[in-house]
Design an enzyme around this catalytic site. Structure first.
Site, short mmCIF file in Angstrom:
data_model
loop_
_atom_site.label_atom_id
_atom_site.label_comp_id
_atom_site.label_asym_id
_atom_site.label_seq_id
_atom_site.Cartn_x
_atom_site.Cartn_y
_atom_site.Cartn_z
N HIS A 1 13.43 -47.59 34.41
CA HIS A 1 13.44 -48.92 35.13
C HIS A 1 11.88 -49.66 35.14
CE1 HIS A 1 17.22 -47.96 36.95
NE2 HIS A 1 16.72 -46.89 37.26
N ASN B 1 21.68 -47.48 34.94
CA ASN B 1 22.42 -46.44 34.29
C ASN B 1 22.40 -46.77 32.54
OD1 ASN B 1 22.59 -44.53 36.61
ND2 ASN B 1 24.46 -45.64 37.03
N LYS C 1 16.43 -56.32 22.98
CA LYS C 1 16.81 -57.48 23.89
C LYS C 1 16.59 -57.17 25.28
CE LYS C 1 18.56 -61.21 23.03
NZ LYS C 1 19.69 -61.35 22.82
N HIS C 2 16.03 -58.02 26.06
CA HIS C 2 15.72 -57.84 27.43
C HIS C 2 15.40 -56.33 27.88
CE1 HIS C 2 16.62 -62.11 27.96
NE2 HIS C 2 17.57 -62.03 27.13
#
Length: 391
Positions: free
Chosen positions: A391, A230, A66-67
């Site tokens: 990221h 994180n 999810k996302h």
């Protein structure tokens, strides 16, 4: 096919949108539906995760994304009767290992997994498709589909369910790029191999790492490799039971993931297992009600005028003392972190959720404080020496 046009990017106003290859063909085929920009981000991150889990453990693997972070990830170990019940698959009979993997990945944090994008390490079989059929999900990526399984999945979302087949032999280039604000970033891919040797540097007094603990450490690290940083990950018996993603503070990651792990454990308490739900309550509605019932806002579901919409009779309050007593039984849980723990408070919080094994890079000026905290609780901690930011 070198490129695939998408409906829009992250948001409807972001057009045009596409995925494409500068050299060669796209390693995917869309078998059904029309996956979007975020769907493909979830799909490609999820596929890498399950492929590496399969390589590390030899077991079929699944993840629920999810996302662009995993809500859950797991390998195909058998379900206990209690697990089958809390994952709402106890009525499906014997499940295949791959179906067990997805049931566990989806079941770890069902609130977050609602509307997930699924990745499977193996060809989707009928057993797995039947589990997926009953869940609200946006789409799936897998290296293949059994014919009957494909037909089952095509029925989802009134025929619009996104089904992607990926070439399992595809190997990306060694360099990866992305653009931010019109500026191109380039870096080498994170091709880190996570195996038993990855956890050889045990720095605590207790150095007894079981085979299962090493598997759980590998699952935590591979999951974190594809989780927005994180991040930390709690693992138990081959499945992530709590993922804390994208927090600026590591202690907040641990608190978030620890609460999810606690919720997973609380759902197994007989008081929760035996809640008297109305027959017309759907699984997602039951998940929402359970989340409220085991949390601090329990009166939202137990107040007069509220409980009648959910239960056939009013349940007793699940008291703080009862929850603490149940959680006190937690043991043998693994905690992985994508970067070092800067303070020992992370270990103190982890101990409250039954953590026995810890894997983290190390390298903090307070490493000894963290080691001392682990020794205080008899934990086994491995320093991997490698950060896993994503990221």
């Amino acid at each position: 096919m070198k490129e695939l046009e998408l409906k829009y990017g992250c948001n409807p106003n972001q057009k045009p949108s596409r995925i494409f290859m500068e050299d060669g063909e796209l390693p995917i085929e869309v078998l059904n539906g029309k996956p979007g920009y975020i769907n493909f981000l979830d799909a490609f991150n999820g596929w890498q995760l399950v492929k590496e889990l399969k390589q590390a453990t030899g077991l079929p693997a699944a993840t629920s994304f999810k996302h662009v972070s995993p809500a859950g990830a797991a390998v195909g170990l058998p379900l206990s009767e209690v697990e089958a019940k809390i994952y709402w698959v106890d009525d499906l009979g014997e499940l295949s290992p791959l179906a067990c993997a997805y049931s566990r990945a989806r079941g770890a944090d069902r609130m977050s997994s609602y509307g997930d994008f699924i990745a499977l390490s193996d060809v989707c079989d009928v057993s797995t498709a039947k589990v997926i059929k009953r869940e609200f999900s946006d789409g799936i990526i897998a290296p293949g589909y059994e014919p009957e399984a494909l037909e089952i999945l095509k029925e989802k979302k009134k025929g619009a369910y996104a089904i992607i087949q990926i070439d399992p032999n595809y190997v990306p280039t060694a360099l990866e790029r992305k653009e931010v604000f019109g500026i191109t970033f380039e870096q080498g891919r994170n091709e880190l191999n996570i195996d038993d040797d990855f956890f050889a540097n045990v720095v605590t007094e207790n150095k007894e790492l079981s085979k299962q603990a090493k598997i759980d450490m590998a699952i935590s690290m591979i999951t974190l490799k594809y989780t927005q940083s994180n991040s930390v990950c709690f693992v138990k018996n081959g499945q992530a039971i709590g993922v804390g993603a994208g927090q600026q503070s590591r202690i907040h990651c641990v608190r978030l993931a620890g609460q999810k792990a606690d919720n997973w454990l609380l759902r197994q308490c007989p008081k929760v297992l035996n809640l008297p739900f109305r027959d017309d309550m759907k699984r997602a509605e039951r998940d929402n009600a359970i989340d409220l019932y085991i949390g601090e806002e329990y009166m939202d579901v137990l107040a007069d005028g509220a409980w009648e919409r959910v239960f056939t009779e009013k349940p007793e309050v699940f008291t703080k003392e009862e929850k603490q007593a149940w959680l006190a039984q937690a043991e043998g849980i693994t905690l992985g972190s994508d970067a070092f723990f800067p303070f020992s408070d992370n270990i103190e919080r982890a101990a409250k959720s039954g953590v026995k094994y810890v894997a983290q890079p190390g390298g903090s000026i307070r490493d000894q404080d963290v080691i001392d905290a682990c020794n205080k609780y008899g934990m086994v901690m491995s320093f991997t020496g490698l950060r896993l930011f994503h990221h």
